[in-house]
Design a protein around this motif. Structure first.
Motif, PDB file in Angstrom:
ATOM      1  N   UNK A 160       0.803  -1.223   0.000  1.00  0.00           N
ATOM      2  CA  UNK A 160       0.000   0.000   0.000  1.00  0.00           C
ATOM      3  C   UNK A 160       0.835   1.272   0.000  1.00  0.00           C
ATOM      4  N   UNK A 161       2.137   1.151  -0.144  1.00  0.00           N
ATOM      5  CA  UNK A 161       3.006   2.327  -0.183  1.00  0.00           C
ATOM      6  C   UNK A 161       2.577   3.267  -1.308  1.00  0.00           C
ATOM      7  N   UNK A 162       2.339   2.725  -2.494  1.00  0.00           N
ATOM      8  CA  UNK A 162       1.976   3.556  -3.642  1.00  0.00           C
ATOM      9  C   UNK A 162       0.559   4.091  -3.545  1.00  0.00           C
ATOM     10  N   UNK A 163      -0.309   3.326  -2.928  1.00  0.00           N
ATOM     11  CA  UNK A 163      -1.686   3.792  -2.736  1.00  0.00           C
ATOM     12  C   UNK A 163      -1.706   5.035  -1.848  1.00  0.00           C
ATOM     13  N   UNK A 164      -0.920   5.028  -0.807  1.00  0.00           N
ATOM     14  CA  UNK A 164      -0.852   6.182   0.084  1.00  0.00           C
ATOM     15  C   UNK A 164      -0.242   7.377  -0.615  1.00  0.00           C
ATOM     16  N   UNK A 165       0.789   7.156  -1.418  1.00  0.00           N
ATOM     17  CA  UNK A 165       1.420   8.262  -2.149  1.00  0.00           C
ATOM     18  C   UNK A 165       0.477   8.825  -3.209  1.00  0.00           C
ATOM     19  N   UNK A 166      -0.316   7.979  -3.838  1.00  0.00           N
ATOM     20  CA  UNK A 166      -1.247   8.425  -4.870  1.00  0.00           C
ATOM     21  C   UNK A 166      -2.314   9.353  -4.278  1.00  0.00           C
ATOM     22  N   UNK A 221      16.101  -1.873  -8.160  1.00  0.00           N
ATOM     23  CA  UNK A 221      17.296  -1.818  -7.314  1.00  0.00           C
ATOM     24  C   UNK A 221      17.254  -0.471  -6.593  1.00  0.00           C
ATOM     25  N   UNK A 222      18.267  -0.230  -5.773  1.00  0.00           N
ATOM     26  CA  UNK A 222      18.342   1.065  -5.094  1.00  0.00           C
ATOM     27  C   UNK A 222      18.409   2.184  -6.124  1.00  0.00           C
ATOM     28  N   UNK A 223      19.112   1.953  -7.210  1.00  0.00           N
ATOM     29  CA  UNK A 223      19.222   2.960  -8.261  1.00  0.00           C
ATOM     30  C   UNK A 223      17.886   3.245  -8.933  1.00  0.00           C
ATOM     31  N   UNK A 224      17.083   2.200  -9.137  1.00  0.00           N
ATOM     32  CA  UNK A 224      15.761   2.385  -9.735  1.00  0.00           C
ATOM     33  C   UNK A 224      14.867   3.230  -8.831  1.00  0.00           C
ATOM     34  N   UNK A 225      14.948   2.970  -7.532  1.00  0.00           N
ATOM     35  CA  UNK A 225      14.160   3.774  -6.592  1.00  0.00           C
ATOM     36  C   UNK A 225      14.643   5.218  -6.586  1.00  0.00           C
ATOM     37  N   UNK A 226      15.950   5.423  -6.710  1.00  0.00           N
ATOM     38  CA  UNK A 226      16.501   6.781  -6.753  1.00  0.00           C
ATOM     39  C   UNK A 226      16.015   7.514  -8.001  1.00  0.00           C
ATOM     40  N   UNK A 227      15.930   6.818  -9.122  1.00  0.00           N
ATOM     41  CA  UNK A 227      15.425   7.432 -10.356  1.00  0.00           C
ATOM     42  C   UNK A 227      13.953   7.799 -10.198  1.00  0.00           C
ATOM     43  N   UNK A 228      13.183   6.915  -9.603  1.00  0.00           N
ATOM     44  CA  UNK A 228      11.769   7.197  -9.363  1.00  0.00           C
ATOM     45  C   UNK A 228      11.612   8.413  -8.452  1.00  0.00           C
ATOM     46  N   UNK A 229      12.470   8.525  -7.458  1.00  0.00           N
ATOM     47  CA  UNK A 229      12.426   9.663  -6.538  1.00  0.00           C
ATOM     48  C   UNK A 229      12.700  10.975  -7.266  1.00  0.00           C
ATOM     49  N   UNK A 285       7.637  13.693  -7.571  1.00  0.00           N
ATOM     50  CA  UNK A 285       7.825  14.335  -6.271  1.00  0.00           C
ATOM     51  C   UNK A 285       7.142  13.584  -5.126  1.00  0.00           C
ATOM     52  N   UNK A 286       6.059  12.901  -5.388  1.00  0.00           N
ATOM     53  CA  UNK A 286       5.385  12.184  -4.304  1.00  0.00           C
ATOM     54  C   UNK A 286       6.203  10.985  -3.822  1.00  0.00           C
ATOM     55  N   UNK A 287       7.190  10.555  -4.609  1.00  0.00           N
ATOM     56  CA  UNK A 287       8.058   9.450  -4.220  1.00  0.00           C
ATOM     57  C   UNK A 287       9.465   9.936  -3.908  1.00  0.00           C
ATOM     58  N   UNK A 288       9.617  11.199  -3.580  1.00  0.00           N
ATOM     59  CA  UNK A 288      10.942  11.783  -3.364  1.00  0.00           C
ATOM     60  C   UNK A 288      11.689  11.162  -2.185  1.00  0.00           C
TER      61      UNK A 288
END
Length: 155
Positions: A24-30, A54-62, A66-69
């Motif tokens: 539900x991490x993404x549901x809350x961010x949405x 990977x950690x790099x993929x999450x960093x790119x998403x951040x 902005x909601x996943x910063x």
């Protein structure tokens, strides 16, 4: 309805460690910000991240949403010492899709080790101080230090 936003780390067969985000991490961010990712079901987003990110993929998403910063630190903080240690190592060595960031890695290692590096203006020297926290926080306490982080700081 409350949800658990914790994350864990998945070890696959080749010892490549990938961060895992709660379903539900993404549901809350949405709910916080409308995005194109919010059009996809949270289960699909989580499955993609659990299997492939990977950690790099999450960093790119951040960087692009902005909601996943804070997703990288959320993934590291929510699953305790293991993920935070892996992130600190990846930042120090520039692995897992991350560029080397020694200062951020050292900050994570200091937090894991339970010590804070402060500058004493009077003596113009740096001093280590034990981090004192109460039991209601997720910060490492003086009695719960992470020995590998202390060893890494010493070398």
């Amino acid at each position: 309805m409350t949800s658990n936003t914790s994350t864990t780390t998945n070890n696959d067969n080749n010892n490549n460690k990938t961060p895992m985000v709660a379903p539900l991490y993404f549901e809350q961010r949405a709910q916080q910000e409308q995005s194109t990712l919010s059009m996809l079901p949270a289960e699909l987003l989580t499955s993609c991240l659990v299997e492939y990110a990977s950690w790099g993929d999450l960093a790119k998403l951040a960087c692009v949403q902005s909601s996943y910063s804070t997703i990288v630190l959320d993934a590291a903080n929510a699953s305790g010492h293991t993920s935070k240690w892996e992130l600190a190592q990846a930042l120090l060595e520039g692995t897992h899709g991350l560029q080397s960031n020694v200062s951020r890695s050292m900050a994570l290692l200091h937090e894991l080790a339970g010590v804070a590096l402060t500058h004493n203006d009077e003596t113009d020297k740096y001093e280590y101080n034990v981090i004192e926290t109460d039991n209601n926080t997720t910060t490492t306490t003086a009695t719960g230090v992470f020995a590998p982080a202390m060893k890494r700081l010493a070398t």
